[in-house]
Design an enzyme around this catalytic site. Structure first.
Site, PDB file in Angstrom:
ATOM      1  N   TYR A  38       0.753  -1.175   0.025  1.00 17.08           N
ATOM      2  CA  TYR A  38      -0.065   0.174  -0.029  1.00 17.08           C
ATOM      3  C   TYR A  38       0.847   1.210   0.022  1.00 17.08           C
ATOM      4  O   TYR A  38       0.614   2.075  -0.756  1.00 17.08           O
ATOM      5  CB  TYR A  38      -0.976  -0.059   1.246  1.00 17.08           C
ATOM      6  CG  TYR A  38      -1.703   1.196   1.435  1.00 17.08           C
ATOM      7  CD1 TYR A  38      -3.009   1.314   0.944  1.00 17.08           C
ATOM      8  CD2 TYR A  38      -1.153   2.382   2.124  1.00 17.08           C
ATOM      9  CE1 TYR A  38      -3.815   2.444   1.004  1.00 17.08           C
ATOM     10  CE2 TYR A  38      -2.199   3.400   2.144  1.00 17.08           C
ATOM     11  CZ  TYR A  38      -3.374   3.474   1.663  1.00 17.08           C
ATOM     12  OH  TYR A  38      -3.964   4.734   1.936  1.00 17.08           O
ATOM     13  N   ASP A  39       1.845   1.177   0.857  1.00 19.68           N
ATOM     14  CA  ASP A  39       2.783   2.470   0.851  1.00 19.68           C
ATOM     15  C   ASP A  39       3.361   2.844  -0.328  1.00 19.68           C
ATOM     16  O   ASP A  39       3.541   3.819  -0.626  1.00 19.68           O
ATOM     17  CB  ASP A  39       3.825   2.216   2.083  1.00 19.68           C
ATOM     18  CG  ASP A  39       3.406   2.019   3.499  1.00 19.68           C
ATOM     19  OD1 ASP A  39       2.208   2.844   3.437  1.00 19.68           O
ATOM     20  OD2 ASP A  39       3.950   1.877   4.437  1.00 19.68           O
ATOM     21  N   SER A  84      -7.088  -1.812  30.309  1.00 22.54           N
ATOM     22  CA  SER A  84      -8.695  -1.642  30.060  1.00 22.54           C
ATOM     23  C   SER A  84      -9.241  -1.847  31.318  1.00 22.54           C
ATOM     24  O   SER A  84      -8.987  -1.747  32.300  1.00 22.54           O
ATOM     25  CB  SER A  84      -9.009  -2.633  28.936  1.00 22.54           C
ATOM     26  OG  SER A  84      -8.769  -3.898  29.526  1.00 22.54           O
ATOM     27  N   LYS A 118     -18.098   7.059  29.758  1.00 20.14           N
ATOM     28  CA  LYS A 118     -16.838   6.148  29.266  1.00 20.14           C
ATOM     29  C   LYS A 118     -17.023   6.620  27.506  1.00 20.14           C
ATOM     30  O   LYS A 118     -18.014   6.420  26.751  1.00 20.14           O
ATOM     31  CB  LYS A 118     -17.501   4.827  29.003  1.00 20.14           C
ATOM     32  CG  LYS A 118     -16.158   4.046  28.522  1.00 20.14           C
ATOM     33  CD  LYS A 118     -16.331   2.435  28.975  1.00 20.14           C
ATOM     34  CE  LYS A 118     -15.119   1.739  28.871  1.00 20.14           C
ATOM     35  NZ  LYS A 118     -14.811   1.642  27.324  1.00 20.14           N
ATOM     36  N   GLU A 176      -8.805  10.154  25.960  1.00 19.70           N
ATOM     37  CA  GLU A 176      -9.513   9.671  24.917  1.00 19.70           C
ATOM     38  C   GLU A 176      -9.679  10.828  23.730  1.00 19.70           C
ATOM     39  O   GLU A 176     -10.086  11.989  24.260  1.00 19.70           O
ATOM     40  CB  GLU A 176     -11.006   9.233  25.316  1.00 19.70           C
ATOM     41  CG  GLU A 176     -11.822   8.023  24.606  1.00 19.70           C
ATOM     42  CD  GLU A 176     -11.126   6.786  24.844  1.00 19.70           C
ATOM     43  OE1 GLU A 176     -10.279   6.650  25.721  1.00 19.70           O
ATOM     44  OE2 GLU A 176     -11.842   5.833  24.544  1.00 19.70           O
ATOM     45  N   CYS A 409     -29.432 -26.247  -2.272  1.00 21.82           N
ATOM     46  CA  CYS A 409     -28.212 -25.370  -1.769  1.00 21.82           C
ATOM     47  C   CYS A 409     -28.277 -23.981  -2.917  1.00 21.82           C
ATOM     48  O   CYS A 409     -28.596 -24.539  -3.977  1.00 21.82           O
ATOM     49  CB  CYS A 409     -26.931 -26.117  -1.987  1.00 21.82           C
ATOM     50  SG  CYS A 409     -25.538 -24.813  -1.990  1.00 21.82           S
ATOM     51  N   CYS A 412     -25.316 -24.413  -5.274  1.00 26.10           N
ATOM     52  CA  CYS A 412     -24.913 -25.645  -6.330  1.00 26.10           C
ATOM     53  C   CYS A 412     -26.038 -26.464  -6.451  1.00 26.10           C
ATOM     54  O   CYS A 412     -25.925 -27.084  -7.239  1.00 26.10           O
ATOM     55  CB  CYS A 412     -23.634 -26.422  -5.707  1.00 26.10           C
ATOM     56  SG  CYS A 412     -24.394 -27.404  -4.459  1.00 26.10           S
ATOM     57  N   CYS A 432     -19.316 -28.512  -3.243  1.00 21.17           N
ATOM     58  CA  CYS A 432     -19.850 -27.343  -3.618  1.00 21.17           C
ATOM     59  C   CYS A 432     -19.308 -26.096  -3.694  1.00 21.17           C
ATOM     60  O   CYS A 432     -18.149 -25.735  -3.117  1.00 21.17           O
ATOM     61  CB  CYS A 432     -20.920 -26.797  -2.294  1.00 21.17           C
ATOM     62  SG  CYS A 432     -21.724 -25.525  -2.136  1.00 21.17           S
TER      63      CYS A 432
HETATM   64  S1  IVH Z   1      -9.967   5.033  32.730  1.00 15.20           S
HETATM   65  C1  IVH Z   1      -6.780   1.485  33.758  1.00 15.20           C
HETATM   66  N1  IVH Z   1     -11.852   6.722  32.135  1.00 15.20           N
HETATM   67  O1  IVH Z   1     -12.048   2.838  27.932  1.00 15.20           O
HETATM   68  C2  IVH Z   1      -7.748   1.986  32.743  1.00 15.20           C
HETATM   69  N2  IVH Z   1     -11.205   5.054  30.471  1.00 15.20           N
HETATM   70  O2  IVH Z   1     -11.877  -0.374  28.556  1.00 15.20           O
HETATM   71  C3  IVH Z   1      -8.061   3.427  32.776  1.00 15.20           C
HETATM   72  N3  IVH Z   1     -12.231   5.240  28.202  1.00 15.20           N
HETATM   73  O3  IVH Z   1      -8.769   2.228  27.303  1.00 15.20           O
HETATM   74  C4  IVH Z   1      -9.051   3.859  31.769  1.00 15.20           C
HETATM   75  N4  IVH Z   1     -13.543   7.017  28.642  1.00 15.20           N
HETATM   76  O4  IVH Z   1      -9.508   4.364  26.358  1.00 15.20           O
HETATM   77  C5  IVH Z   1     -11.150   5.609  31.571  1.00 15.20           C
HETATM   78  N5  IVH Z   1     -13.586   8.231  31.410  1.00 15.20           N
HETATM   79  C6  IVH Z   1     -12.766   7.087  31.311  1.00 15.20           C
HETATM   80  C7  IVH Z   1     -12.928   6.535  29.938  1.00 15.20           C
HETATM   81  C8  IVH Z   1     -11.940   5.406  29.518  1.00 15.20           C
HETATM   82  C9  IVH Z   1     -13.304   5.955  27.919  1.00 15.20           C
HETATM   83  C10 IVH Z   1     -11.565   3.981  27.555  1.00 15.20           C
HETATM   84  C11 IVH Z   1      -9.900   3.947  27.649  1.00 15.20           C
HETATM   85  C12 IVH Z   1      -9.886   2.587  27.764  1.00 15.20           C
HETATM   86  C13 IVH Z   1     -10.921   1.948  27.702  1.00 15.20           C
HETATM   87  C14 IVH Z   1     -11.003   0.755  28.719  1.00 15.20           C
END
Ligand code: IVH
Length: 667
Positions: A38-39, A84, A118, A176, A409, A412, A432
């Protein structure tokens, strides 16, 4: 690409090809070329435009690359992994989380909770030195992200210089990157006006806008960044907790999304209900849950982390998004094993950020359970990235036609059978063409033989022309045969042949998975191939297979049925003859590798291991353990009451980590 084409014709062909690859990469998530290929196309187009400025055009992919492959960014190893969050989906689960928090804190040590939205964007870590922005990295796999520094400079509200007083020497904060609905709408209108495919949702658009090569594109997309978590702050800050940290970030010039406080899980639940029912709809950006965090850093420290996520924070997800639409048709695609999965074609409807026109019905029992007829209005649910499904019929069409399993099918015309005790209907024809195409696609796919260039369209043509009747035929393809197909010009044919050649070196686990033996997934293929070589597989009884850990009777008899059959043995023999090595895989983690060249010092009271155990682990992984800290020390791992060694490490700038962080480094 022929050298005899006029520059104009070549540029136009390159643009079309690049756009098609962008579409496959970003929308279909099914690229058909390697990143480097691609590059090379983009580089060729850039060179042409430079040599012939009259060919430049504002909508050329070189002006507005809609996304560059991840490998074109330098890797950035995160100082501490970007973790996460655990998810909870209902009141009972959030209460259970609250109970676990209380249980792990001293009696009476009632936590204060901070509630944030979130945000549905992409995680990014920003680094500052003496108040100047120096680096931005995406989360990547949590350990290593992509260096997106140049683009992040153009995320509107990312400060390039921090505001004083109290600017830390070194700062890493995490947050984020999001796109507001309003900007998303404008961008998509522009995309459509320019005849390009619109982005499916704000998150994809945010991600595509940050992870592409041209900072000017990032600038035009009006991305925003909100801090949500701590990375590193030196010299040590004196914040008692998360909310004070967020306020500190705000004073330095960062944007922080509004947060609220809750004194108990009861209050968390009532805030959640209010946000879900009213608040969320008023927000200018997409969110998919409430994040509940224990405020106090002392309490956070006590609660610690599991392997993947903090125990002091959790996501309380809002319900999956639903929409209704009308079923216009039902199709019956045939899968690799011949199983027929009914798919409802519905009137396109926007749901959970994407436009949906196909909805899986899983199987015919499901159609019966739903009582579904053509013309019915149905409730569709799309939870996260999961394939949308029909939840229920919400309005019956009078006299709507019933949906019956096809007797033949659709591909086929062979009879369709329903196996005793199983819900799936399948096409009974082992030759098939639909099954063959799916089998070839699976064989060539990335986790299997990884033959780049052998995607759906190539498979369609090869199988359609009868050049490939089974997977072994792939290895007999010639350049002349490929050149006879529409899809292949000179270079493309060479590339595919080189890819096919390279695949011959794939180890037995990959081949075993690629063969598509029923019930044998990637993990099973790996476990089996680590214990049996090819000759052992060909001779094994069902009992031999069952002796492999995690292989039960169904998998064992499926493996036996394949390797004991004449067809299976013939296929393996032809693959061998074609030059596939099918060697037993090496254990990936060669003992000693991960910590080679590293020196660890343990200090303070450890709670997860004795010091001897910890040092043993380091040695087993190829590292050295030492009793004293010097500039040569790689990491100082500290427990409770660590004293002079920790201090020395900080003075010397040696990296330090908690016991939990050390634990997470272990394989
Ligand atoms: S705290 C140790 N706060 O959700 C993890 N995360 O599933 C600290 N995210 O990768 C994360 N809003 O990108 C935190 N108010 C918020 C958030 C948030 C979105 C995302 C973040 C993380 C993912 C975790």
């Amino acid at each position: 690409m022929s050298a005899r084409k006029s520059p104009k014709a070549e540029a136009s062909a390159l643009r079309a090809e690049i756009r098609e690859h962008d579409r496959r990469y970003y929308e279909l998530e099914a690229p058909t070329v390697a990143d480097a290929e691609y590059d090379a196309l983009v580089a060729r187009l850039k060179a042409l435009e430079k040599a012939h400025p009259e060919l430049r055009s504002p909508d050329s992919p070189t002006e507005k690359v809609s996304g560059a492959p991840a490998s074109s960014f330098a890797p950035v190893k995160h100082a501490r992994p970007m973790l996460s969050l655990d998810n909870t989906y209902n009141e009972a689960e959030i209460r259970a989380w609250g109970d676990r928090v209380l249980k792990n804190l001293p009696p009476g040590d009632q936590p204060l909770y901070i509630l944030e939205q979130k945000l549905d964007g992409l995680s990014c870590a920003l680094t500052y030195e003496k108040g100047r922005f120096v680096r931005a990295a995406t989360r990547g796999d949590g350990e290593t992200g992509e260096d997106v520094t140049e683009n992040a400079r153009f995320v509107g509200n990312v400060p390039l210089e921090l505001k004083g007083p109290g600017i830390p020497e070194a700062l890493e904060i995490r947050g984020e990157v999001v796109l507001f609905f309003e900007d998303f709408k404008t961008i998509n209108e522009e995309e459509q006006r320019a005849g390009r495919e619109p982005f499916v949702n704000p998150r994809n658009c945010a991600s595509g806008s940050l992870r592409q090569k041209d900072p000017q594109v990032t600038k035009r997309r009006h991305l925003k960044f909100f801090v949500h978590s701590y990375g590193d702050w030196k010299p040590d800050h004196a914040f008692p907790g998360h909310s004070a940290f967020l306020e500190g970030c705000r004073r330095l010039g960062f944007s922080v999304e509004p947060f609220t406080k809750a004194g108990s899980i009861d209050e968390v639940v009532s805030s959640y209900n209010a946000f879900r029912d009213e608040g969320v709809a008023k927000l200018p950006y997409a969110v998919d849950g409430l994040v509940v965090k224990v405020d106090s850093f002392a309490q956070q420290k006590r609660l610690g982390f599991t392997a993947k996520s903090p125990r002091w924070a959790v996501a309380f997800k809002y319900p999956a998004q639903q929409a209704t639409s009308v079923v216009r048709d039902v199709e019956f695609p045939v899968g690799r094993t011949g199983a027929i999965t009914p798919v409802a074609k519905v009137e396109p409807v926007f749901c959970a950020g994407v436009t949906i026109s196909s909805v899986t019905l899983h199987n015919f029992e499901e159609i019966e359970r739903l009582g579904l007829h053509l013309g019915d209005r149905v409730l569709i649910e799309r939870a996260g990235e999961v394939i949308p499904k029909v939840v229920k019929v919400v309005e019956r069409k009078k006299g709507g036609r019933a949906i019956a399993a096809p007797s033949k099918c659709p591909d086929c015309g062979s009879p369709v059978v329903k196996e005793e005790g199983l819900v799936a209907y399948r096409c009974d024809n082992v030759s098939c063409p639909a099954q063959l195409r799916r089998t070839l696609e699976h064989f060539a796919s990335r986790p299997a033989m990884d033959i780049v260039g052998l995607g759906d369209s190539a498979v369609d043509q090869l199988a359609g022309k009868g050049l490939v009747k089974d997977v072994a035929d792939i290895y007999g393809l010639t350049k002349d045969q490929l050149l006879g197909l529409e899809l292949f010009a000179d270079k493309k044919a060479d590339n595919l042949l080189a890819q096919i050649e390279a695949s011959k070196a794939k180890t037995l686990d990959r081949v075993l998975f690629a063969l598509g033996v029923r019930h044998v997934g990637e993990k099973t293929a790996e476990t089996v191939a680590e214990r049996m070589d090819l000759d052992a597989l060909l001779k094994a009884t069902t009992e031999d297979f069952q002796a492999v850990p995690d292989v039960g009777p169904v998998v064992a008899s499926s493996l036996h049925a394949f390797f004991a059959s004449k067809a299976g043995k013939d296929l393996v023999a032809r693959l061998r003859k074609a030059g596939l090595t099918m060697a037993k895989p090496e254990r990936v983690i060669a003992a000693g590798a991960p910590f080679a060249g590293m020196t660890f010092v343990f200090t303070g009271a450890l709670t997860k291991f004795t010091r001897d155990e910890a040092e043993e682990k380091v040695k087993a992984l190829g590292g050295k353990a030492s009793g004293s800290v010097s500039a040569k020390t790689t990491y100082v791992v500290y427990g409770e009451d660590a004293g002079s060694k920790l201090k020395k490490a900080n003075e010397l700038g040696v990296k330090t980590m908690t016991e939990e962080e050390f634990q997470r480094m272990l394989p």
